[in-house]
Design an enzyme around this catalytic site. Structure first.
Site, PDB file in Angstrom:
ATOM      1  N   SER A   1      30.294  16.948  35.358  1.00  0.00           N
ATOM      2  CA  SER A   1      28.790  17.170  35.156  1.00  0.00           C
ATOM      3  C   SER A   1      28.601  17.816  33.598  1.00  0.00           C
ATOM      4  CB  SER A   1      28.472  18.226  36.107  1.00  0.00           C
ATOM      5  OG  SER A   1      27.011  18.342  36.063  1.00  0.00           O
TER       6      SER A   1
ATOM      7  N   ASP B   1      31.086  11.971  36.446  1.00  0.00           N
ATOM      8  CA  ASP B   1      29.740  11.950  36.617  1.00  0.00           C
ATOM      9  C   ASP B   1      29.182  13.006  35.415  1.00  0.00           C
ATOM     10  OD1 ASP B   1      27.629  10.637  37.954  1.00  0.00           O
ATOM     11  OD2 ASP B   1      27.445  12.395  39.046  1.00  0.00           O
TER      12      ASP B   1
ATOM     13  N   HIS C   1      27.140  13.817  43.596  1.00  0.00           N
ATOM     14  CA  HIS C   1      27.643  14.430  42.036  1.00  0.00           C
ATOM     15  C   HIS C   1      29.052  14.887  42.111  1.00  0.00           C
ATOM     16  CE1 HIS C   1      26.926  15.731  37.993  1.00  0.00           C
ATOM     17  NE2 HIS C   1      26.499  16.812  38.294  1.00  0.00           N
TER      18      HIS C   1
END
Length: 303
Positions: free
Chosen positions: A140, A168, A232
């Site tokens: 992230s 991600d 996610h």
């Protein structure tokens, strides 16, 4: 004021250092490392050193990173450094305020990237760690941090990191940005990206290889209500399983989609994970995936 501070003091960034001798890890700061006797007589020239970098409202002690650390240590006698920038990631803010702090956390990513670049320079120059043994793995906002670390590190003229794995990479605030302001394929010799959520992540190609797992959104087994967050964070779990099991997830070139994985050869498909860069093919890959751990799509096939 009522707004979250998400204050980042670079000197106070800590990290968890884990080895086979100390699997639970030692909590350290860079200052302690510089002044300590920790590595006095250790020869680290043969050690691989992966850096793990958490994302927004998370921390190095989050179960997903602990699991990945364990998988890495089971596989290899290495030294895992899990960066803890929880204050700057708004993890310590009051529950409802955490999310409002996102723009502040985004602002903090560059400073954490610089910290990691400085840290790796110390490891190389003072502790004789080899550049070729360093790898950055970020999720992230942590993936964006890895990109900034890669850019900063190149300023030292010591070379490039061999590999960055972006799990991600955060989309909000980065989707429309160009290379200097987001993770990019030039940040390391090989940049591997796993896409698992189109809203919290991004569908844009960013790396040397981009794996679109289940088309890069809505991961199987993630329920509707917490779907986005679940999809996610699935990127972290997928990589952990790929560390535990060789060739667990095989990517099929987007141009060949929907070719079944069973038809894959080493020359056209790529296994997600630590050995991806051993495969000749670059570009974008489609990765079908199972709904439950270990998620593997290879039915025991190793290419």
């Amino acid at each position: 004021g009522i707004l979250p501070e998400c204050k980042l003091v670079p000197e106070e960034i800590s990290f968890v250092l884990s080895t086979r001798e100390n699997r639970d890890g030692v909590y350290l700061t860079l200052q302690k490392l510089k002044n300590g006797k920790m590595f006095k007589n250790s020869d680290l020239s043969s050690k691989k050193v992966p850096f793990l970098i958490h994302g927004f409202i998370s921390s190095a002690t989050n179960k997903n990173y602990a699991d990945m650390t364990r998988a890495l240590l089971d596989k290899d006698d290495i030294m895992v450094i899990s960066i803890d920038w929880r204050d700057g990631a708004c993890s310590n803010e009051f529950a409802l305020l955490k999310f409002i702090g996102y723009p502040k956390a985004v602002e903090n990513t560059r400073a954490v990237g610089k910290y990691i670049a400085d840290f790796s320079k110390i490891l190389i120059q003072k502790y004789k760690v080899l550049l070729e043994n360093i790898r950055l793995i970020g999720h992230s906002l942590g993936a964006q941090i890895a990109g900034f670390a890669g850019k900063e590190f190149q300023r030292f003229k010591l070379g490039k990191y061999p590999e960055i794995i972006g799990l991600d990479p955060a989309g909000p605030s980065f989707k429309k940005k160009d290379c200097p302001e987001r993770i990019c394929e030039t940040d390391a010799h090989y940049v591997q990206i796993l896409h698992t959520s189109s809203n919290l992540g991004t569908e844009r190609t960013l790396g040397t290889v981009d794996f679109y797992i289940n088309d890069g959104s809505n991961q199987p087994g993630c329920t509707y209500i917490i779907g986005e967050t679940c999809s996610h964070t699935r990127a972290v779990k997928y990589l952990t399983e790929c560390i535990r099991r060789e060739c667990c997830l095989i990517g099929v070139p987007q141009s060949k989609n929907p070719q079944p994985v069973s038809k894959c050869t080493r020359n056209e498909c790529v296994c997600v994970g630590l050995n991806a860069k051993e495969y000749p093919k670059k570009g974008s890959f489609y990765v079908p995936v199972e709904a439950k751990a270990p998620f593997c799509n290879n039915n025991g096939k190793i290419i």
